[in-house]
Design a protein around this motif. Structure first.
Motif, PDB file in Angstrom:
ATOM      1  N   LYS A   1      42.257  40.226  45.166  1.00 44.77           N
ATOM      2  CA  LYS A   1      41.690  38.822  44.355  1.00 44.77           C
ATOM      3  C   LYS A   1      40.199  38.535  44.887  1.00 44.77           C
ATOM      4  O   LYS A   1      39.546  37.964  44.086  1.00 44.77           O
ATOM      5  N   THR A   2      39.879  38.756  45.981  1.00 38.84           N
ATOM      6  CA  THR A   2      38.475  38.745  46.437  1.00 38.84           C
ATOM      7  C   THR A   2      37.608  40.043  46.114  1.00 38.84           C
ATOM      8  O   THR A   2      36.299  39.393  45.949  1.00 38.84           O
ATOM      9  N   SER A   3      38.038  41.008  45.687  1.00 36.70           N
ATOM     10  CA  SER A   3      37.163  42.317  45.495  1.00 36.70           C
ATOM     11  C   SER A   3      36.995  42.370  43.963  1.00 36.70           C
ATOM     12  O   SER A   3      35.939  42.739  43.492  1.00 36.70           O
TER      13      SER A   3
ATOM     14  N   ARG B   1      36.935  41.620  39.610  1.00 37.85           N
ATOM     15  CA  ARG B   1      36.508  40.601  38.952  1.00 37.85           C
ATOM     16  C   ARG B   1      37.440  39.841  38.242  1.00 37.85           C
ATOM     17  O   ARG B   1      38.489  40.428  37.914  1.00 37.85           O
ATOM     18  N   HIS B   2      37.179  38.475  38.158  1.00 41.81           N
ATOM     19  CA  HIS B   2      38.380  37.888  37.445  1.00 41.81           C
ATOM     20  C   HIS B   2      37.991  37.418  36.134  1.00 41.81           C
ATOM     21  O   HIS B   2      36.491  37.221  35.884  1.00 41.81           O
TER      22      HIS B   2
ATOM     23  N   ASP C   1      42.933  35.646  35.356  1.00 42.35           N
ATOM     24  CA  ASP C   1      43.103  34.599  36.232  1.00 42.35           C
ATOM     25  C   ASP C   1      43.539  33.388  35.153  1.00 42.35           C
ATOM     26  O   ASP C   1      42.656  32.929  34.234  1.00 42.35           O
TER      27      ASP C   1
ATOM     28  N   ARG D   1      30.167  35.121  37.702  1.00 45.43           N
ATOM     29  CA  ARG D   1      31.168  35.658  38.362  1.00 45.43           C
ATOM     30  C   ARG D   1      31.082  37.207  39.004  1.00 45.43           C
ATOM     31  O   ARG D   1      31.516  37.745  39.790  1.00 45.43           O
ATOM     32  N   ARG D   2      30.312  38.118  38.108  1.00 43.80           N
ATOM     33  CA  ARG D   2      29.979  39.310  38.575  1.00 43.80           C
ATOM     34  C   ARG D   2      29.107  39.208  39.716  1.00 43.80           C
ATOM     35  O   ARG D   2      29.261  40.039  40.524  1.00 43.80           O
ATOM     36  N   MET D   3      28.314  38.079  39.878  1.00 43.05           N
ATOM     37  CA  MET D   3      27.308  38.066  41.060  1.00 43.05           C
ATOM     38  C   MET D   3      28.241  37.418  42.224  1.00 43.05           C
ATOM     39  O   MET D   3      27.503  36.839  43.276  1.00 43.05           O
ATOM     40  N   LYS D   4      29.607  36.927  42.050  1.00 43.59           N
ATOM     41  CA  LYS D   4      30.367  36.386  43.181  1.00 43.59           C
ATOM     42  C   LYS D   4      29.733  34.973  43.096  1.00 43.59           C
ATOM     43  O   LYS D   4      29.777  34.198  44.550  1.00 43.59           O
ATOM     44  N   ILE D   5      29.004  34.201  42.398  1.00 44.66           N
ATOM     45  CA  ILE D   5      28.538  32.829  42.463  1.00 44.66           C
ATOM     46  C   ILE D   5      29.662  31.956  41.926  1.00 44.66           C
ATOM     47  O   ILE D   5      29.889  31.866  40.822  1.00 44.66           O
ATOM     48  N   PRO D   6      30.461  31.160  42.751  1.00 45.56           N
ATOM     49  CA  PRO D   6      31.321  30.136  42.220  1.00 45.56           C
ATOM     50  C   PRO D   6      30.709  29.061  41.591  1.00 45.56           C
ATOM     51  O   PRO D   6      29.599  28.604  42.051  1.00 45.56           O
TER      52      PRO D   6
END
Length: 582
Positions: A52-54, A56-57, A220, A401-406
């Motif tokens: 879930k954390t690693s 891509r959603h 997701d 999302r790719r850059m893990k920016i919520p």
């Protein structure tokens, strides 16, 4: 060694052995959990915490039935905006043509008051539609019922706006009756069509999938719901482009043909909802679910404890439970209450939003039109939404999302408030430019601007108003779309329409606030009203984020409540029947 010592020794040895054995078992369990966490989940399986954390959603595509519901909403919004966008001129201007085409001649304050009341009424009536849907008829049958009500109101509006009817004095009375019936119809539809489109998507839990390029991703459901409401809102604004047609029909023909076009388009939407019946996922009504929710709230308030309505709490403290719901229902109700707290800030936003359909129209009429009807400028709001939604959905959001920016709902809503404040500040600047230009300066449409008996605006080009509409449109994508999404995802499955109506009710409160500001809707005071709304929206955005930003971290946990019992129809009602049988 005494017999007592021997007993102690013999009892101590097996105790130590048990402890050692338990430690070994715990270590094996931890190893098993670690192995499970590290293993590769097959496609279709629920992802592990590390996945879930690693990974891509991503969101899924919409089912056909969701697109059909979107078409229905498109037709309804075509009707609503194409019709109501003409109301300001219809009510404000006289029939003699001295200020352009009009009908009732009630001046700006009268027109703003009636159009604001219409907006208020349209967002109070969703409560009626929600109760009928959740307790009695279900969403689908309720939508069909209120479509009939809507068409009756439209027919009255068309008939009473015909010149012969206006000559016989039916204009004001017919208009008031029509907006009351239309408001009832649109409210009954609005509270149900938004949750109905999300009901068409059945997945409740995250799942692993592999793309065509071989990338492993997490499907997701929360992102799919976000996509559904982005597309849903896009369809709303495609429908609202009816304002490209109806103002010209008003200008070159009359009001009644424009209203007739709206009636015909609404009939198309009604046919789609009726003929597409077999494709829809339809949830049955849940009986006394709304009544039970209020009973539970009363128990919570009486005991000053959010858990007091749970059967388990009552068994523990009272030795018995007289309620028919389960603990999970109370958890869902608490989550719905969180959503209602979030909605408490929305009335200020809706006051700002409502300006584009009344006072912005009047502002446009105070500038040089260059052949452009003043109520045509409203189209820049939906056009900006139609342009920016695909940009955000296909480029900006995936990149974040790719850059893990919520970019969670609470943050999006706060950004929406900020952009709305820019719209109001820009509108105030435009109003200042109007007052700074001749020939009428601070009193636009004065006698000095008349040519052949028709008053014209001050020498400011109407196109300068465009950025105000664009800012309003972008703010809707963040604030309004996220509000729809939040209302659906935080509502119990059995109360989707009701919680949606609570969200829509904030629009009614916003209209009530706007009604209170109507006395300031005159030149030159209206410029300072725009300034005040800009400050209020900006401050609300800051306070909103400060109060609710912690909910971003709880987003996935709150959304997971629906997945815990993954119920397709009515499990709470089944538990009620079971408890009654026992």
């Amino acid at each position: 060694m005494s017999s007592t010592d021997r007993e102690i020794e013999t009892t101590a040895v097996p105790h130590e052995a048990e402890v050692t054995q338990q430690v070994v078992l715990n270590e094996k369990a931890m190893d098993a959990d670690l192995d499970k966490e590290n293993q590769v989940t097959p496609d279709g399986g629920e992802p592990t915490l590390s996945e879930k954390t690693s990974l891509r959603h991503v969101a899924e595509n919409l089912p056909l039935s969701a697109w059909l519901v979107a078409i229905v909403e498109l037709c309804e919004r075509f009707t609503y905006y194409g019709m109501s966008g003409l109301f300001q001129n219809y009510v404000q201007r006289p029939r003699d043509g001295s200020e352009g085409r009009g009908a009732l001649g009630m001046a700006q304050q009268g027109a703003t008051g009636l159009t604001t009341f219409f907006q208020f009424w349209c967002y109070v009536t969703p409560i009626i539609g929600a109760i009928i849907a959740d307790q009695y008829l279900g969403k689908y049958k309720t939508i069909v019922l209120f479509c009939i009500v809507y068409m009756v109101g439209l027919l009255i509006l068309v008939c009473t706006s015909i010149p012969a009817a206006l000559d016989h004095g039916s204009g004001i009375g017919g208009f008031i009756v029509a907006i009351l019936i239309i408001g009832l119809g649109t409210g009954g539809i609005k509270s149900n069509v938004a949750p109905l489109i999300a009901d068409q998507y059945k997945r409740k839990k995250m799942a692993i999938s592999t793309t065509k390029k071989g990338e492993r991703v997490v499907i997701d459901p929360a992102l799919t719901i976000q996509r559904i409401y982005m597309i849903f809102y896009g369809c709303i604004n495609v429908g609202s482009l009816s304002l490209l047609a109806t103002p010209y029909m008003e200008l070159y023909i009359d009001f009644w043909p424009a209203y007739l076009l709206c009636l015909c388009m609404f009939m198309v939407g009604t046919l789609v909802i009726v003929l597409g019946r077999k494709y829809y996922v339809v949830r049955p009504p849940q009986g006394s679910i709304i009544t039970d929710a209020f009973r539970a709230l009363w128990i919570m308030m009486k005991n000053r404890n959010m858990d007091a309505a749970k059967p388990s709490w009552q068994l523990e403290h009272n030795g018995a439970s007289a309620v028919t719901w389960n603990d999970h229902f109370i958890e869902e109700l608490k989550r719905a209450l969180i959503a209602c707290r979030v909605f408490a800030f929305y009335p200020i936003y809706w006051v700002v939003y409502g300006q584009f359909s009344n006072n912005f129209v009047t502002q446009a009429g105070e500038m040089e039109g260059h052949g452009i009807p003043n109520d045509l400028m409203q189209n820049f709001d939906p056009i900006s939404i139609i342009l920016f939604i695909p940009l955000l959905e296909t480029c900006v959001y995936p990149l974040m999302r790719r850059m893990k920016i919520p970019f969670r709902p609470i943050t999006r809503i706060a950004v929406g408030f900020g952009v709305a404040s820019l719209a109001m500040m820009y509108a105030a600047i435009v109003q200042h430019l109007i007052y700074s230009a001749g020939p009428c300066y601070g009193h636009p449409l004065c006698a000095a601007s008349e040519i052949d008996g028709t008053a014209y605006g001050n020498k400011v080009h109407i196109a300068i108003q465009t950025p105000a509409y664009i800012f309003i449109g972008v703010s809707e994508i963040f604030a309004s779309v996220s509000g729809l999404e939040y209302a659906y995802t935080k509502a119990p499955p059995s109360m989707k329409s009701f919680v949606q109506s609570m969200y829509l009710l904030t629009n009614a409160f916003g209209s009530a606030l706007a009604e209170a500001l109507t006395p300031a809707a005159f030149d030159p005071a209206i410029m300072w009203m725009f300034v005040g709304l800009a400050c209020a929206s900006f401050l609300c955005g800051i306070i909103f984020f400060a109060v609710f930003h912690h909910l971003n971290a709880k987003e996935d946990d709150m959304n997971a409540l629906d997945a815990e019992d993954d119920m397709p129809e009515a499990p709470i009602e089944a538990e009620r029947q079971s408890s009654k049988a026992e």
